[in-house]
Design an enzyme around this catalytic site. Structure first.
Site, PDB file in Angstrom:
ATOM      1  N   ALA A 270     -42.125  -4.513 -25.509  1.00 24.32           N
ATOM      2  CA  ALA A 270     -40.827  -3.888 -25.790  1.00 24.32           C
ATOM      3  C   ALA A 270     -40.964  -3.062 -27.065  1.00 24.32           C
ATOM      4  O   ALA A 270     -41.790  -3.360 -27.935  1.00 24.32           O
ATOM      5  CB  ALA A 270     -39.779  -4.971 -25.979  1.00 24.32           C
TER       6      ALA A 270
ATOM      7  N   GLY B  51     -43.634  -7.432 -23.161  1.00 26.73           N
ATOM      8  CA  GLY B  51     -42.936  -6.913 -21.982  1.00 26.73           C
ATOM      9  C   GLY B  51     -43.836  -6.094 -21.075  1.00 26.73           C
ATOM     10  O   GLY B  51     -43.587  -6.016 -19.861  1.00 26.73           O
TER      11      GLY B  51
ATOM     12  N   GLU C 165     -45.572  -8.615 -19.082  1.00 21.94           N
ATOM     13  CA  GLU C 165     -44.606  -9.219 -18.138  1.00 21.94           C
ATOM     14  C   GLU C 165     -44.431  -8.342 -16.901  1.00 21.94           C
ATOM     15  O   GLU C 165     -44.334  -8.853 -15.779  1.00 21.94           O
ATOM     16  CB  GLU C 165     -43.259  -9.439 -18.839  1.00 21.94           C
ATOM     17  CG  GLU C 165     -43.311 -10.582 -19.845  1.00 21.94           C
ATOM     18  CD  GLU C 165     -41.988 -10.797 -20.533  1.00 21.94           C
ATOM     19  OE1 GLU C 165     -41.493  -9.846 -21.181  1.00 21.94           O
ATOM     20  OE2 GLU C 165     -41.435 -11.905 -20.417  1.00 21.94           O
TER      21      GLU C 165
ATOM     22  N   GLU D 106     -44.981 -12.790 -28.300  1.00 25.08           N
ATOM     23  CA  GLU D 106     -43.602 -12.766 -28.820  1.00 25.08           C
ATOM     24  C   GLU D 106     -43.326 -13.791 -29.910  1.00 25.08           C
ATOM     25  O   GLU D 106     -42.534 -13.538 -30.818  1.00 25.08           O
ATOM     26  CB  GLU D 106     -42.602 -12.958 -27.674  1.00 25.08           C
ATOM     27  CG  GLU D 106     -42.376 -11.724 -26.825  1.00 25.08           C
ATOM     28  CD  GLU D 106     -43.359 -11.570 -25.679  1.00 25.08           C
ATOM     29  OE1 GLU D 106     -44.391 -12.277 -25.681  1.00 25.08           O
ATOM     30  OE2 GLU D 106     -43.089 -10.764 -24.783  1.00 25.08           O
TER      31      GLU D 106
HETATM   32  N1  COA Z   1     -43.090  -1.171 -30.216  1.00 24.03           N
HETATM   33  C1  COA Z   1     -43.000  -0.057 -30.961  1.00 24.03           C
HETATM   34  N2  COA Z   1     -44.089   0.582 -31.477  1.00 24.03           N
HETATM   35  C2  COA Z   1     -45.303   0.065 -31.209  1.00 24.03           C
HETATM   36  C3  COA Z   1     -45.470  -1.093 -30.440  1.00 24.03           C
HETATM   37  C4  COA Z   1     -44.290  -1.719 -29.928  1.00 24.03           C
HETATM   38  N3  COA Z   1     -44.349  -2.818 -29.166  1.00 24.03           N
HETATM   39  N4  COA Z   1     -46.794  -1.372 -30.355  1.00 24.03           N
HETATM   40  C5  COA Z   1     -47.436  -0.415 -31.034  1.00 24.03           C
HETATM   41  N5  COA Z   1     -46.533   0.461 -31.569  1.00 24.03           N
HETATM   42  C6  COA Z   1     -46.809   1.650 -32.384  1.00 24.03           C
HETATM   43  C7  COA Z   1     -47.261   1.283 -33.785  1.00 24.03           C
HETATM   44  O1  COA Z   1     -46.132   1.031 -34.609  1.00 24.03           O
HETATM   45  C8  COA Z   1     -48.019   2.536 -34.175  1.00 24.03           C
HETATM   46  O2  COA Z   1     -47.085   3.533 -34.517  1.00 24.03           O
HETATM   47  P1  COA Z   1     -47.381   4.479 -35.817  1.00 24.03           P
HETATM   48  O3  COA Z   1     -48.615   5.270 -35.424  1.00 24.03           O
HETATM   49  O4  COA Z   1     -46.150   5.329 -35.919  1.00 24.03           O
HETATM   50  O5  COA Z   1     -47.622   3.566 -36.958  1.00 24.03           O
HETATM   51  C9  COA Z   1     -48.670   2.976 -32.880  1.00 24.03           C
HETATM   52  O6  COA Z   1     -47.929   2.330 -31.830  1.00 24.03           O
HETATM   53  C10 COA Z   1     -50.108   2.537 -32.767  1.00 24.03           C
HETATM   54  O7  COA Z   1     -50.178   1.129 -32.952  1.00 24.03           O
HETATM   55  P2  COA Z   1     -51.103   0.421 -34.066  1.00 24.03           P
HETATM   56  O8  COA Z   1     -50.492  -0.899 -34.393  1.00 24.03           O
HETATM   57  O9  COA Z   1     -51.355   1.342 -35.199  1.00 24.03           O
HETATM   58  O10 COA Z   1     -52.438   0.246 -33.209  1.00 24.03           O
HETATM   59  P3  COA Z   1     -53.560  -0.869 -33.422  1.00 24.03           P
HETATM   60  O11 COA Z   1     -54.697  -0.477 -32.549  1.00 24.03           O
HETATM   61  O12 COA Z   1     -53.832  -1.090 -34.877  1.00 24.03           O
HETATM   62  O13 COA Z   1     -52.889  -2.238 -32.852  1.00 24.03           O
HETATM   63  C11 COA Z   1     -51.673  -3.559 -31.246  1.00 24.03           C
HETATM   64  C12 COA Z   1     -52.570  -2.326 -31.499  1.00 24.03           C
HETATM   65  C13 COA Z   1     -51.251  -3.528 -29.789  1.00 24.03           C
HETATM   66  C14 COA Z   1     -52.469  -4.839 -31.535  1.00 24.03           C
HETATM   67  C15 COA Z   1     -50.455  -3.507 -32.169  1.00 24.03           C
HETATM   68  O14 COA Z   1     -49.856  -2.211 -32.058  1.00 24.03           O
HETATM   69  C16 COA Z   1     -49.389  -4.513 -31.864  1.00 24.03           C
HETATM   70  O15 COA Z   1     -49.555  -5.677 -32.190  1.00 24.03           O
HETATM   71  N6  COA Z   1     -48.271  -4.089 -31.240  1.00 24.03           N
HETATM   72  C17 COA Z   1     -47.146  -4.931 -30.962  1.00 24.03           C
HETATM   73  C18 COA Z   1     -47.423  -5.845 -29.790  1.00 24.03           C
HETATM   74  C19 COA Z   1     -46.270  -6.813 -29.583  1.00 24.03           C
HETATM   75  O16 COA Z   1     -45.963  -7.639 -30.407  1.00 24.03           O
HETATM   76  N7  COA Z   1     -45.592  -6.687 -28.437  1.00 24.03           N
HETATM   77  C20 COA Z   1     -44.539  -7.550 -28.043  1.00 24.03           C
HETATM   78  C21 COA Z   1     -43.230  -6.945 -28.326  1.00 24.03           C
HETATM   79  S1  COA Z   1     -41.909  -8.051 -27.856  1.00 24.03           S
END
Ligand code: COA
Length: 265
Positions: A67, A111, A114, A134
């Protein structure tokens, strides 16, 4: 049919194959409200002769990283969280009468995973990472993740993966049964195409029957599930595809299945 113009997804119907791509690569295809609404709209546009739907993510890095967390920041009540449409999307994916395939080319988290779990089949590149992180945000999976993961891998594994918010690499995901196939990233698109070609050639009535029996049967008693299977078996026996399949076998040729327009449910 040409692709429809959306902002957060792309949708292409190519004969019996439909492809819905989450297209917000700058944020790893995070699922915002607009994307969910567009995906539901795409479902409404699926042609009646669709035989396979592929879900995938744009870019090199992600299927969908969950999400949209930025969108979630201000929302503290569950009523703020538009979970009706998200649940409806997962429900449509899971109850589609043709196979739905998640083509996981990178991160499929929260999500995003999911929705992949709602698909009937999952094919992953060897660079994929999946999980339900989450709890790290102080919440839980909110779109069927607890229910579908537990059914897929059993209670103990589901508790482990969800409580610890573990990110699972592709090889481990295959070992745990979280994905059906892992293929090298270099040949990913070709392998997805080969899989969907095969699925698109299956007999549509029998395919629908198998999906219904296996997915809905899981929540029935064994007797009810066998009764459901029996009804579908009768429908298949009376279908043109059965005539074609049997004739093709006896004539030593490949069958050409067409399905029927209206199947009683
Ligand atoms: N919602 C909104 N933005 C997100 C996102 C999410 N779920 N997941 C990644 N992004 C954005 C980051 O904020 C970043 O934006 P920016 O360039 O403006 O800073 C961009 O996507 C790239 O992500 P980044 O975190 O820099 O990449 P990474 O390779 O270092 O890490 C992940 C990748 C997937 C491990 C990490 O982005 C992450 O943990 N994301 C969230 C996953 C999560 O918790 N999902 C469940 C949501 S309920």
């Amino acid at each position: 049919m040409p692709g429809v113009d959306y902002r957060c997804i792309s949708f292409v119907q190519d004969g019996p194959k439909a492809t819905l791509t989450f297209a917000r690569p700058d944020v790893l295809n995070a699922l915002n409200r607009q994307l969910i609404d567009e995906a539901l709209d795409a479902f409404d546009r699926l042609s009646a002769d669709t035989r396979v739907l592929v879900l995938r993510g744009a870019g090199e890095k992600a299927f969908a990283a969950g999400a949209d967390i930025a969108e979630m920041r201000e929302r503290t009540l569950w009523t703020d969280l538009d979970f009706g449409p998200r649940r409806e999307l997962a429900r449509r994916i899971e109850s589609a009468p043709f196979p739905t395939v998640a083509a996981i080319n990178g991160f499929a988290l929260g999500g995003g995973f999911e929705l992949a779990l709602a698909c009937h089949l999952r094919i992953a590149s060897d660079t994929a990472k999946v999980g339900l992180p989450e709890t790290r945000l102080g919440i839980i999976p909110g779109n069927g993740g607890t229910a579908r993961l537990a059914r897929l891998v059993g209670r103990a594994r589901a508790l482990q993966l969800i409580l610890l918010g573990e990110q699972v690499d592709a090889a481990q995901a295959e070992r745990l049964g979280l994905v059906n196939w892992v293929v090298p990233a270099a040949g990913f698109d070709q392998r997805v195409d080969a899989l969907t070609d095969r699925l698109a050639q299956l007999p549509p009535v029998a395919t629908r029957a198998v999906i219904d029996c296996v997915t809905r049967g899981e929540d029935m008693t064994v007797d009810q599930a066998i009764e459901n299977e029996h009804r579908w078996f009768q429908i298949c026996l009376a279908s043109p595809d059965k005539q074609e399949g049997v004739a093709a076998f006896l004539e030593k040729r490949r069958p050409k299945f067409t399905g029927v327009q209206a199947i009683p449910t």
